[in-house]
Design a protein around this motif. Sequence first.
Motif, short mmCIF file in Angstrom:
data_model
loop_
_atom_site.label_atom_id
_atom_site.label_comp_id
_atom_site.label_asym_id
_atom_site.label_seq_id
_atom_site.Cartn_x
_atom_site.Cartn_y
_atom_site.Cartn_z
N UNK A 1 0.91 -0.94 -0.15
CA UNK A 1 0.29 -0.01 -0.54
C UNK A 1 0.97 1.57 0.19
N UNK A 2 0.06 2.08 -0.77
CA UNK A 2 1.28 3.44 -1.33
C UNK A 2 1.96 4.21 0.05
N UNK A 3 0.24 3.79 1.46
CA UNK A 3 0.67 5.06 2.32
C UNK A 3 2.57 4.24 3.17
N UNK A 4 2.80 3.18 3.35
CA UNK A 4 4.04 2.54 3.44
C UNK A 4 5.46 2.01 2.75
N UNK A 5 5.15 2.99 1.89
CA UNK A 5 6.31 3.36 0.78
C UNK A 5 7.15 4.56 0.76
N UNK A 6 8.20 4.78 1.15
CA UNK A 6 9.30 5.37 1.46
C UNK A 6 9.54 5.98 -0.22
N UNK A 7 9.93 7.78 0.02
CA UNK A 7 10.76 7.94 -1.28
C UNK A 7 12.32 7.73 -0.86
N UNK A 8 13.28 7.33 -1.44
CA UNK A 8 14.47 6.73 -1.35
C UNK A 8 15.23 7.97 -2.76
#
Length: 343
Positions: free
Chosen positions: A137-144
Amino acid sequence: MLDAKGWAAFDARSPMKSHRFQRRDPGARDVLIDILFCGICHSDLHQVRNEWAGTTYPIVPGHEIVGRVAQVGAEVSRFKKGDTVGVGCFVGSCGRCDACKRGLEQYCEKGAIGTYNAVDERGERTYGGYSDRIVVDEKFVLNVAAKERLDAVAPLLCAGITTWSPLRHWKVGKGHKVAVLGLGGLGHMAVKLASALGAEVTLLSSSPSKKKDAQRLGAHDFAATSEAKKLGPRFDFVIDTVSAPHDLNALASTLRLDGTLVMLGASPEAMSLHPFALIMKRRSIAGSLVGGIPETQEVLDFCAEKGIAADVETIAAREIDRAYDRMLKGDVRYRFSIDASTF
């Protein structure tokens, strides 16, 4: 369902091996990620060997994940194909409790959903980053933001945030004196981050051979743990990263007035602390568990800006069992990172 391949344990004693399994099809709010690297955390070993009990086999570990977006759902707004992203220790939470509303999903009152060895809201088991792809889910994806050494960025998703969260919570910075107990996966990140925040950092270790490494990582001083009682009250904070029984009374004695001992290491055995060790200088003892999504994004951005990453040894999947054995012996400086192209 999507086919995936990775590395799994099928019981607590046998070597891990290649495993093909299925992940859910990406939904409207999901991000499909092609994994590039996954760090090895000590908790992976604990769960693979069922040392904390509750392991369900087969288990695909891994919660220090860096990869590239391969596909996004129709309602995803924060990511696009080709973005470099990260996934940490959990992939879901209730989103409604007080902790979640404060961006502290790690303390979700209903329990955060672990990236592996957990059951998600669909009733499906979660499988981690020792694999070639993952759906989150995108809520739990981080930008690197980092562009290089992504193998060394991966451990920031656990070792980095686990040490960053207490440093930020207690507002550690210039003028503070911080001791870090233990120079392993967590300890080496605690030294780097506390130093980068402007604190004066002392490494406490039972291994004199780590003095030079501590200085290289940013420590200003070094002291043997056996000499802790002789140091006297000098630190504002002690960041305890050791996951084995040790003398908490000696550690507490190094704290100044209103100092805080922060427990990050999870000893399998209870440890005693005499009340007077706290009472005489209004000292505190506290614990801290990884960090929520906002803090995790914060540490990734901070490290990208400052050029900070973990010290890693990058390995192939077939070397995971050997890496576990080496990790138990302290034979790693200071984190293993798995090249996902070898699954």
